[in-house]
Design an enzyme around this catalytic site. Structure first.
Site, mmCIF file in Angstrom:
data_model
loop_
_atom_site.group_PDB
_atom_site.id
_atom_site.type_symbol
_atom_site.label_atom_id
_atom_site.label_comp_id
_atom_site.label_asym_id
_atom_site.label_seq_id
_atom_site.Cartn_x
_atom_site.Cartn_y
_atom_site.Cartn_z
ATOM 1 C CG HIS A 1 42.137 43.561 38.469
ATOM 2 N ND1 HIS A 1 42.568 44.703 37.803
ATOM 3 C CD2 HIS A 1 40.783 43.674 38.555
ATOM 4 C CE1 HIS A 1 41.521 45.461 37.527
ATOM 5 N NE2 HIS A 1 40.426 44.860 37.967
ATOM 6 C CG HIS B 1 40.396 49.199 35.743
ATOM 7 N ND1 HIS B 1 39.858 48.056 35.223
ATOM 8 C CD2 HIS B 1 40.766 49.946 34.675
ATOM 9 C CE1 HIS B 1 39.884 48.095 33.908
ATOM 10 N NE2 HIS B 1 40.434 49.244 33.556
ATOM 11 C CE1 TYR C 1 38.250 48.066 42.322
ATOM 12 C CE2 TYR C 1 38.957 47.637 40.071
ATOM 13 C CZ TYR C 1 37.964 48.001 40.971
ATOM 14 O OH TYR C 1 36.707 48.310 40.526
HETATM 15 C C1 FNR Z 1 34.545 45.910 33.704
HETATM 16 N N1 FNR Z 1 35.941 45.952 33.630
HETATM 17 C C2 FNR Z 1 36.683 45.125 34.456
HETATM 18 N N2 FNR Z 1 38.042 45.101 34.342
HETATM 19 C C3 FNR Z 1 38.781 44.213 35.060
HETATM 20 O O1 FNR Z 1 40.010 44.189 34.907
HETATM 21 N N3 FNR Z 1 38.171 43.345 35.927
HETATM 22 C C4 FNR Z 1 36.826 43.323 36.108
HETATM 23 O O2 FNR Z 1 36.301 42.491 36.867
HETATM 24 C C5 FNR Z 1 36.049 44.273 35.386
HETATM 25 N N4 FNR Z 1 34.692 44.337 35.526
HETATM 26 C C6 FNR Z 1 33.923 45.073 34.663
HETATM 27 C C7 FNR Z 1 32.532 44.976 34.698
HETATM 28 C C8 FNR Z 1 31.755 45.656 33.780
HETATM 29 C C9 FNR Z 1 30.263 45.475 33.794
HETATM 30 C C10 FNR Z 1 32.378 46.510 32.830
HETATM 31 C C11 FNR Z 1 31.558 47.267 31.817
HETATM 32 C C12 FNR Z 1 33.739 46.633 32.806
HETATM 33 C C13 FNR Z 1 36.595 46.657 32.513
HETATM 34 C C14 FNR Z 1 36.508 45.783 31.255
HETATM 35 O O3 FNR Z 1 37.287 44.610 31.380
HETATM 36 C C15 FNR Z 1 36.997 46.549 29.992
HETATM 37 O O4 FNR Z 1 38.329 46.919 30.138
HETATM 38 C C16 FNR Z 1 36.124 47.774 29.736
HETATM 39 O O5 FNR Z 1 34.754 47.419 29.702
HETATM 40 C C17 FNR Z 1 36.499 48.451 28.414
HETATM 41 O O6 FNR Z 1 36.375 47.537 27.345
HETATM 42 P P1 FNR Z 1 35.090 47.550 26.353
HETATM 43 O O7 FNR Z 1 33.877 47.307 27.186
HETATM 44 O O8 FNR Z 1 35.079 48.883 25.704
HETATM 45 O O9 FNR Z 1 35.366 46.416 25.379
#
Ligand code: FNR
Length: 375
Positions: free
Chosen positions: A186, A189, A191
């Site tokens: 990861h 975002h 982190y």
């Molecule tokens: C996330 N996202 C996310 N990204 C990641 O790299 N690790 C994670 O654990 C999480 N957790 C997470 C929880 C929830 C509830 C959401 C809504 C999003 C980001 C996710 O993987 C994704 O990149 C975004 O939701 C955008 O894609 P969609 O939802 O538009 O398909």
């Protein structure tokens, strides 16, 4: 992709794809999704989690686990899983087995939250670690009401960094022991890895800060360590050079993204998973002049895109060769049978943001209906 609702179609998202040694039967990946439903800090069976992941598994599908902690300093949110002890490995095994029983390929996303944490999540109430000692401002949570507060972080010394790199290595080894097919770092975002990558956060003066080469050194060392441990063909990385989530902006994200794609490509890792520039946070989509195409061209392995995709957009990305796979987050969260729904062009269940992070083993988690239940 012009099929009418209810009609089966061979759309680009449903074409087979060989990702390294993995034969996938379609291009629709489950994005990593933190759900905050691993209870008692994991070391015991989690039957509701088994159900959640197995609901979303399909033959030849590619799935990512939610972000999973690499050490006892890695926590940022409640009820998130870990993978640094034997007990964690045992807790993950039935989940991985259930996904494999459905024929899907399952990677563990390994994670350190860094400064996106507070002393309440840290051993002995100590300060969270980061690339910096700059504190995050409080953030309003996705329910629009609650506020997350973060403690002032402690900047890692140069000498401490190899230990954190080693935590990722051990987590990768444990993930393989739990039966996962590979790991995703990861690096997105805001982190810990991203806290090193971005010049809006990283204010170090040692060999891990300053130039782009230096800011990417921590990520490179982790990639090297996990590649040595589990093999490049089982390693992917998620990056969000354009995102400013958790105050993780960079002054030149195009250069950073391209540098990472080129550099990490040289390790022969399986895939690079990038979040679209149009995603400002997980919730905001906006028109954007930037594109991931230069990174897609620079990276020699599989390229996965994510962020705001739907059936039409995802088909276009595969058809125009902008991506090999498309990861879906919120739609997959709310539609356990998403590939099936795309196949027959069925309407989608709407996701309910207010239940994303409920700590309930059912509500907003395993209770989204399948197509045959809504018909
Ligand atoms: C996330 N996202 C996310 N990204 C990641 O790299 N690790 C994670 O654990 C999480 N957790 C997470 C929880 C929830 C509830 C959401 C809504 C999003 C980001 C996710 O993987 C994704 O990149 C975004 O939701 C955008 O894609 P969609 O939802 O538009 O398909």
């Amino acid at each position: 992709m012009g099929s009418t609702p209810g009609e089966k179609s061979q759309i680009p998202l449903l074409t087979p794809y060989k990702m390294g040694n993995f034969q996938l039967s379609h291009r629709i990946a489950l994005a990593p999704l933190t759900r905050e439903r691993f209870f008692k800090n994991v070391p015991q069976p989690q039957p509701h989690v088994v159900l959640y992941y197995s609901q979303r598994a399909s033959k030849g599908g590619f799935m990512l686990s939610e972000a999973t902690r690499v050490s006892d300093t890695a926590q940022g949110y409640p009820n998130t899983p870990g993978i640094w002890t034997k007990e964690h490995v045992e807790a993950w095994k039935p989940i991985v087995d259930a996904v494999h029983a459905k024929g899907a390929v399952f990677f563990c996303q390994i994670w350190h939250a860094g400064r996106v944490s507070n002393t309440g999540f840290q051993p002995n109430g100590q300060a969270p670690i980061s690339s910096t000692d700059k504190e995050l401002t409080p953030q309003i949570l996705s329910n629009g009401v609650d506020v997350a507060r973060f403690s002032p972080p402690r900047c890692l010394t140069t000498e401490e960094i190899p230990q954190v790199v080693n935590d990722f290595r051990i987590a990768a080894r444990n993930a393989m022991e739990a039966g996962f097919d590979g790991i995703e770092l990861h690096g997105a975002h805001g982190y810990l890895i991203d806290q090193f990558l971005k010049d809006g956060v990283n204010d170090r003066t040692d060999q891990y800060g300053g130039s782009i080469e230096n800011r990417c050194r921590f990520a490179r060392e982790i990639v090297e360590a996990v590649v040595a441990e589990v093999g490049a063909d089982r390693v992917g990385i998620r990056l969000s050079p354009f995102a400013n989530y958790m105050e993780s902006g960079d002054s030149d994200p195009n250069t950073l993204g391209l540098y990472l794609a080129e550099t990490l490509s040289r390790y022969g890792i399986l895939y690079c998973h990038m979040v679209e520039p149009r995603m400002k946070t997980a919730d905001e989509k906006f028109e954007c002049p930037h594109s991931l195409v230069p990174m897609r061209r620079a990276f020699k392995g599989t390229f996965i895109v994510a962020g705001g995709y739907d059936r039409e957009d995802g088909n276009k990305a595969v058809e125009e060769d902008r991506a090999d796979l498309v990861a879906f987050g919120r739609h997959f969260l709310a539609n356990p049978d998403l590939p099936k729904r795309f196949e027959v062009n069925a309407p989608l269940n709407k996701y309910d943001r207010s239940t994303f992070y409920l700590h309930d083993p059912v509500v907003g988690y395993t209770d989204y209906p399948f197509l045959d239940e809504t018909a």
